[in-house]
Design an enzyme around this catalytic site. Structure first.
Site, PDB file in Angstrom:
ATOM      1  N   SER A   1      31.472  -3.700   7.874  1.00 41.22           N
ATOM      2  CA  SER A   1      32.923  -3.829   8.068  1.00 41.22           C
ATOM      3  C   SER A   1      33.165  -4.019   9.559  1.00 41.22           C
ATOM      4  CB  SER A   1      33.580  -2.528   7.589  1.00 41.22           C
ATOM      5  OG  SER A   1      34.866  -2.382   8.149  1.00 41.22           O
TER       6      SER A   1
ATOM      7  N   TYR B   1      33.948   6.756   7.311  1.00 39.09           N
ATOM      8  CA  TYR B   1      33.748   5.396   6.800  1.00 39.09           C
ATOM      9  C   TYR B   1      33.208   4.497   7.914  1.00 39.09           C
ATOM     10  CZ  TYR B   1      34.791   0.771   4.889  1.00 39.09           C
ATOM     11  OH  TYR B   1      34.688  -0.528   4.457  1.00 39.09           O
TER      12      TYR B   1
END
Ligand SMILES: NC(=O)c1ccc[n+]([C@@H]2O[C@H](COP(=O)([O-])OP(=O)(O)OC[C@H]3O[C@@H](n4cnc5c(N)ncnc54)[C@H](OP(=O)(O)O)[C@@H]3O)[C@@H](O)[C@H]2O)c1
Length: 261
Positions: free
Chosen positions: A168, A181
């Site tokens: 990401s 995350y």
């Protein structure tokens, strides 16, 4: 590698988003997709099957996996298989059972897409719940490590093979409030780079990361609840780079992170 060679490789990687896969790109390939019941994992599983692969659908919600299985069957693509597992609670012997099942049922594995992930709650690290931290690290990092380790022998035997990890933007540059995350995606990139370097020259298994970018899924909606989802690409719109990394046109690409948009 010469500068010219490196530039050529960079151009190839950048053009992966426009890749046009042949209809039989993944014919006779066996590919495992984690988180295959929803979002990007579902689109990838369907896309791989459409291009000829036998897909092993792994995820925690059996009904969602069954729906993907049925869609594959309805389209007349190679029959899929389902492997329900909760990556949050799975331990090494569950992964060993997965490897044994693949050996027994298929005898080969040409691709592994690590896609399943948990977002958790966004908020400052100073207030981050340590239990949630552990859960996210378990699903997003530890499960990837254990699964890769047990499946590496069959991937090596079936090579050329492709392992894809999902990263990401918050996995390259830290961003406030993205907590475990973001840290898990940094770890995923580290896992990919370390393994890619280890396999380089000793096997024909290539290992890369894919960065989907902003995509219309449940996870994206959880992170940006007030965003209009229709401004985002759908999972099926970003499959070119997934097919490129999974298929035989990326045989020389190892240790890289590709943007899917
Ligand atoms: N969407 C974006 O904009 C975006 C951007 C950057 C990176 N990514 C990455 O892309 C990947 C796919 O994300 P997505 O947007 O498609 O998310 P999603 O729609 O939330 O899908 C996540 C998938 O992971 C599965 N999963 C979650 N926890 C699991 C567990 N404990 N055990 C087994 N499976 C589990 C989910 O299963 P259930 O459906 O059964 O819960 C679901 O199939 C992730 O790695 C994510 O970090 C997404």
């Amino acid at each position: 590698m010469s500068e010219q060679h490196l530039n050529k490789k960079r151009e190839t990687i950048a053009s992966a988003i426009h890749y046009e896969a042949s209809y039989d790109l993944l014919k006779e390939k066996v590919i495992l997709v984690t988180g295959a019941g929803a979002g990007i994992g579902k689109a990838a599983a369907l896309s791989f099957a459409r291009h000829g692969a036998t897909v092993i659908l792994l995820g925690r919600t059996t009904e969602k996996l069954e729906a993907v299985y049925d869609a594959i069957e309805k389209n007349g693509w190679p029959q899929a298989a389902i492997f329900p597992i909760n990556l949050e609670s799975a331990v090494m012997h569950h992964y060993e059972a997965l490897a044994e099942t693949i050996e027994t049922e298929f005898g080969q594995l040409h691709g592994l897409l690590h896609n399943a992930a948990l977002l958790g709650k966004l908020g400052p690290l100073s207030q981050y719940d340590p239990d949630l931290w552990q859960r996210i690290m378990q699903v997003n990092v530890n499960a990837e490590f254990m699964m890769t380790q047990v499946l590496l022998p069959v991937l090596r035997e079936s090579s050329p093979a492709s392992i894809m990890f999902t990263t990401s933007n918050v996995g390259h540059k830290g961003r406030a409030h993205w907590g475990a995350y973001a840290v898990s995606k940094f770890a995923t990139e580290g896992l990919m780079q370390t393994l890619a370097d280890e396999e380089d020259g000793i096997s024909q298994v290539r290992i890369n990361c894919i960065n989907p970018g902003r995509v219309r899924t449940a996870m994206r909606a959880q992170a940006y609840p007030s965003e209009d989802p229709m401004t985002l690409k759908a999972p099926e719109d970003i499959m070119a780079a997934y097919l490129y990394l999974m298929g035989s046109d990326s045989l020389t690409i190892n240790g890289h992170t590709l943007d899917a948009q």
